[in-house]
Motif scaffolding. Structure first.
Motif, PDB file in Angstrom:
ATOM      1  N   ALA A   1     -24.218   0.998   4.672  1.00 32.72           N
ATOM      2  CA  ALA A   1     -23.409  -0.122   4.165  1.00 32.72           C
ATOM      3  C   ALA A   1     -22.162   0.384   3.433  1.00 32.72           C
ATOM      4  O   ALA A   1     -21.058  -0.180   3.571  1.00 32.72           O
ATOM      5  N   ALA A   2     -22.343   1.466   2.628  1.00 37.66           N
ATOM      6  CA  ALA A   2     -21.186   2.026   1.911  1.00 37.66           C
ATOM      7  C   ALA A   2     -20.159   2.591   2.887  1.00 37.66           C
ATOM      8  O   ALA A   2     -18.938   2.421   2.704  1.00 37.66           O
ATOM      9  N   ASN A   3     -20.653   3.261   3.962  1.00 37.95           N
ATOM     10  CA  ASN A   3     -19.723   3.794   4.950  1.00 37.95           C
ATOM     11  C   ASN A   3     -18.955   2.680   5.662  1.00 37.95           C
ATOM     12  O   ASN A   3     -17.742   2.774   5.899  1.00 37.95           O
ATOM     13  N   GLU A   4     -19.663   1.608   6.008  1.00 35.44           N
ATOM     14  CA  GLU A   4     -18.987   0.480   6.660  1.00 35.44           C
ATOM     15  C   GLU A   4     -17.958  -0.160   5.734  1.00 35.44           C
ATOM     16  O   GLU A   4     -16.840  -0.502   6.152  1.00 35.44           O
ATOM     17  N   ALA A   5     -18.315  -0.335   4.447  1.00 31.08           N
ATOM     18  CA  ALA A   5     -17.366  -0.914   3.493  1.00 31.08           C
ATOM     19  C   ALA A   5     -16.148  -0.011   3.307  1.00 31.08           C
ATOM     20  O   ALA A   5     -14.993  -0.473   3.238  1.00 31.08           O
ATOM     21  N   PHE A   6     -16.397   1.314   3.241  1.00 32.56           N
ATOM     22  CA  PHE A   6     -15.286   2.243   3.074  1.00 32.56           C
ATOM     23  C   PHE A   6     -14.360   2.216   4.292  1.00 32.56           C
ATOM     24  O   PHE A   6     -13.128   2.223   4.155  1.00 32.56           O
ATOM     25  N   ASN A   7     -14.976   2.198   5.496  1.00 30.44           N
ATOM     26  CA  ASN A   7     -14.158   2.150   6.703  1.00 30.44           C
ATOM     27  C   ASN A   7     -13.333   0.863   6.775  1.00 30.44           C
ATOM     28  O   ASN A   7     -12.158   0.865   7.163  1.00 30.44           O
ATOM     29  N   ALA A   8     -13.976  -0.276   6.388  1.00 29.46           N
ATOM     30  CA  ALA A   8     -13.242  -1.542   6.391  1.00 29.46           C
ATOM     31  C   ALA A   8     -12.085  -1.510   5.391  1.00 29.46           C
ATOM     32  O   ALA A   8     -10.966  -1.953   5.676  1.00 29.46           O
ATOM     33  N   SER A   9     -12.356  -0.992   4.173  1.00 32.74           N
ATOM     34  CA  SER A   9     -11.298  -0.903   3.162  1.00 32.74           C
ATOM     35  C   SER A   9     -10.192   0.040   3.612  1.00 32.74           C
ATOM     36  O   SER A   9      -8.998  -0.243   3.429  1.00 32.74           O
ATOM     37  N   ALA A  10     -10.575   1.182   4.205  1.00 28.19           N
ATOM     38  CA  ALA A  10      -9.555   2.110   4.686  1.00 28.19           C
ATOM     39  C   ALA A  10      -8.715   1.490   5.793  1.00 28.19           C
ATOM     40  O   ALA A  10      -7.488   1.657   5.839  1.00 28.19           O
ATOM     41  N   GLY A  11      -9.338   0.730   6.693  1.00 25.31           N
ATOM     42  CA  GLY A  11      -8.574   0.061   7.742  1.00 25.31           C
ATOM     43  C   GLY A  11      -7.611  -0.966   7.177  1.00 25.31           C
ATOM     44  O   GLY A  11      -6.456  -1.075   7.610  1.00 25.31           O
ATOM     45  N   ARG A  12      -8.101  -1.725   6.170  1.00 22.53           N
ATOM     46  CA  ARG A  12      -7.207  -2.717   5.543  1.00 22.53           C
ATOM     47  C   ARG A  12      -6.032  -2.046   4.849  1.00 22.53           C
ATOM     48  O   ARG A  12      -4.884  -2.511   4.921  1.00 22.53           O
ATOM     49  N   LEU A  13      -6.308  -0.931   4.166  1.00 22.18           N
ATOM     50  CA  LEU A  13      -5.227  -0.201   3.498  1.00 22.18           C
ATOM     51  C   LEU A  13      -4.238   0.383   4.507  1.00 22.18           C
ATOM     52  O   LEU A  13      -3.025   0.410   4.265  1.00 22.18           O
ATOM     53  N   ARG A  14      -4.768   0.877   5.651  1.00 21.91           N
ATOM     54  CA  ARG A  14      -3.866   1.392   6.676  1.00 21.91           C
ATOM     55  C   ARG A  14      -2.983   0.283   7.238  1.00 21.91           C
ATOM     56  O   ARG A  14      -1.793   0.482   7.497  1.00 21.91           O
ATOM     57  N   LYS A  15      -3.573  -0.917   7.409  1.00 22.99           N
ATOM     58  CA  LYS A  15      -2.771  -2.044   7.874  1.00 22.99           C
ATOM     59  C   LYS A  15      -1.689  -2.403   6.858  1.00 22.99           C
ATOM     60  O   LYS A  15      -0.537  -2.655   7.215  1.00 22.99           O
ATOM     61  N   LEU A  16      -2.056  -2.421   5.561  1.00 21.61           N
ATOM     62  CA  LEU A  16      -1.063  -2.725   4.526  1.00 21.61           C
ATOM     63  C   LEU A  16       0.045  -1.676   4.506  1.00 21.61           C
ATOM     64  O   LEU A  16       1.230  -2.000   4.335  1.00 21.61           O
ATOM     65  N   TYR A  17      -0.339  -0.413   4.659  1.00 16.17           N
ATOM     66  CA  TYR A  17       0.672   0.654   4.678  1.00 16.17           C
ATOM     67  C   TYR A  17       1.610   0.491   5.877  1.00 16.17           C
ATOM     68  O   TYR A  17       2.830   0.673   5.758  1.00 16.17           O
ATOM     69  N   ALA A  18       1.034   0.127   7.036  1.00 17.86           N
ATOM     70  CA  ALA A  18       1.876  -0.078   8.222  1.00 17.86           C
ATOM     71  C   ALA A  18       2.831  -1.251   8.021  1.00 17.86           C
ATOM     72  O   ALA A  18       4.017  -1.192   8.389  1.00 17.86           O
ATOM     73  N   ILE A  19       2.314  -2.333   7.399  1.00 12.53           N
ATOM     74  CA  ILE A  19       3.172  -3.504   7.148  1.00 12.53           C
ATOM     75  C   ILE A  19       4.286  -3.140   6.172  1.00 12.53           C
ATOM     76  O   ILE A  19       5.458  -3.525   6.353  1.00 12.53           O
ATOM     77  N   GLU A  20       3.939  -2.405   5.089  1.00 10.04           N
ATOM     78  CA  GLU A  20       4.962  -1.983   4.127  1.00 10.04           C
ATOM     79  C   GLU A  20       6.017  -1.103   4.800  1.00 10.04           C
ATOM     80  O   GLU A  20       7.224  -1.221   4.522  1.00 10.04           O
ATOM     81  N   LYS A  21       5.586  -0.217   5.671  1.00 10.43           N
ATOM     82  CA  LYS A  21       6.532   0.662   6.355  1.00 10.43           C
ATOM     83  C   LYS A  21       7.442  -0.138   7.284  1.00 10.43           C
ATOM     84  O   LYS A  21       8.658   0.115   7.357  1.00 10.43           O
ATOM     85  N   LEU A  22       6.867  -1.136   7.999  1.00 11.28           N
ATOM     86  CA  LEU A  22       7.688  -1.984   8.850  1.00 11.28           C
ATOM     87  C   LEU A  22       8.708  -2.775   8.029  1.00 11.28           C
ATOM     88  O   LEU A  22       9.875  -2.917   8.422  1.00 11.28           O
ATOM     89  N   CYS A  23       8.260  -3.302   6.859  1.00  7.79           N
ATOM     90  CA  CYS A  23       9.187  -4.034   5.988  1.00  7.79           C
ATOM     91  C   CYS A  23      10.302  -3.118   5.503  1.00  7.79           C
ATOM     92  O   CYS A  23      11.480  -3.514   5.447  1.00  7.79           O
ATOM     93  N   GLY A  24       9.943  -1.890   5.142  1.00 13.49           N
ATOM     94  CA  GLY A  24      10.973  -0.941   4.701  1.00 13.49           C
ATOM     95  C   GLY A  24      11.970  -0.632   5.803  1.00 13.49           C
ATOM     96  O   GLY A  24      13.183  -0.592   5.569  1.00 13.49           O
TER      97      GLY A  24
END
Length: 327
Positions: free
Chosen positions: A39-62
């Motif tokens: 469960a912790a691994n799944e939560a970490f992977n989900a959080s990491a994916g969400r953070l990667r998406k946010l980073y990609a969106i921030e980079k696109l905005c920049g």
């Protein structure tokens, strides 16, 4: 002895039961640990994916902001190049002079057409005179005095003198056209000044409307009497105490508040200010601040260069800010 064997058997069974319970408990704890780890691994992977998406969106905005900044800088440079070409073509430096030149281009075109017609008529007359001289001198082979004491050389000298007069007339025409342009601009400035002064003194006397330069004479003749009546009225108000320091201060404060409210109006700023008001700093040329007169060409070029440098500096700062890694 039978009792001892029974007791040992009971103790062995109890110990075996305890061992089985401990084994089951250890297996349960291991299973629960595995479930929690998954469960912790799944939560970490989900959080990491969400953070990667946010980073990609921030980079696109920049990247989008950087592209918009470059497009605005390029548009500003195109505008600057357009103004420079207009200045080179028209030979004018002040924006209002350029606007009046475009507004009065029809009048100047008609004046140029009439001047060209006059020059063509005069040129045709000179050509006819030249043809007449050629007809009169046709067949003359020697440079000897004619019936009137004139020689062939005198005729050619007269022709050269006529051509020189034509050149001088064309030069005078060019100078007259330049004076006409300056006079037209001065007349437009005087008309705007007369309208503004007439509006300010409308409470004293009805001003003469100025629609053309010929109306300026009547305006100034009435303005003399209007100013005298205004001074008499102000003198009477001062003597009677209606005008004092307090009332003048209140009127000045009201006017200042009205001007400030007008400057804070975004519609007014968008309609009348091409350059933001914050660009007026202590390094503004002294001629714009009521100081000594400067060369308009150098003043215009200095303002344009300063605005271009400020725009490039802002674009570089925004680019550095977007390219800096986030902590």
């Amino acid at each position: 002895r039978q009792a001892v064997l029974a007791a040992r058997s009971a103790l062995g069974g109890e110990m075996q039961r305890r061992r089985d319970a401990n084994n089951r408990k250890a297996k349960f704890e291991g299973w629960r640990h595995e479930v929690a780890l998954d469960a912790a691994n799944e939560a970490f992977n989900a959080s990491a994916g969400r953070l990667r998406k946010l980073y990609a969106i921030e980079k696109l905005c920049g990247n989008s902001l950087q592209k918009i900044t470059f497009e605005q800088v390029e548009r500003s440079q195109n505008t600057e190049d357009g103004f420079q070409k207009i200045r080179e073509v028209t030979g004018l430096t002040d924006v209002m002079d350029i606007v009046h030149k475009f507004l009065n281009r029809d009048v100047e075109h008609e004046q140029l057409k009439s001047s060209v017609k006059d020059a063509e008529v005069r040129l045709e007359a000179l050509r006819q005179d030249l043809d007449a001289f050629k007809r009169d001198t046709e067949g003359i082979a020697f440079d000897r005095p004619g019936a009137g004491g004139r020689t062939e050389g005198d005729i050619f000298r007269d022709m050269e003198r006529g051509e020189q007069e034509l050149i001088e007339a064309m030069q005078e025409h060019d100078s007259c056209r330049a004076r006409l342009q300056r006079t037209t601009l001065q007349a437009e400035h005087m008309k705007r000044w007369a309208a503004r002064v007439g509006h300010l003194l409308a409470g004293v006397d009805d001003p003469v409307p100025v629609h053309r330069p010929a109306d300026l004479g009547a305006f100034f003749r009435r303005l003399e009497g209007t100013v005298e009546r205004f001074l008499d009225r102000v003198g009477d108000d001062i003597n009677e105490g209606r005008i004092n320091h307090k009332s003048m201060t209140s009127v000045a404060k009201a006017e200042e508040d009205k001007k400030q409210e007008l400057l804070n109006d975004p519609t007014f700023m968008q309609s009348n200010c091409r350059v933001h008001a914050t660009a007026d700093g202590p390094h503004r040329p002294t001629s714009r601040q009521g100081g000594t007169e400067e060369d308009p060409a150098s003043m215009f070029a200095a303002d344009r260069e300063r605005y271009r440098l400020e725009s490039e500096e802002m674009a570089n700062k925004e680019q550095q800010k977007r390219s800096r890694p986030k902590g």
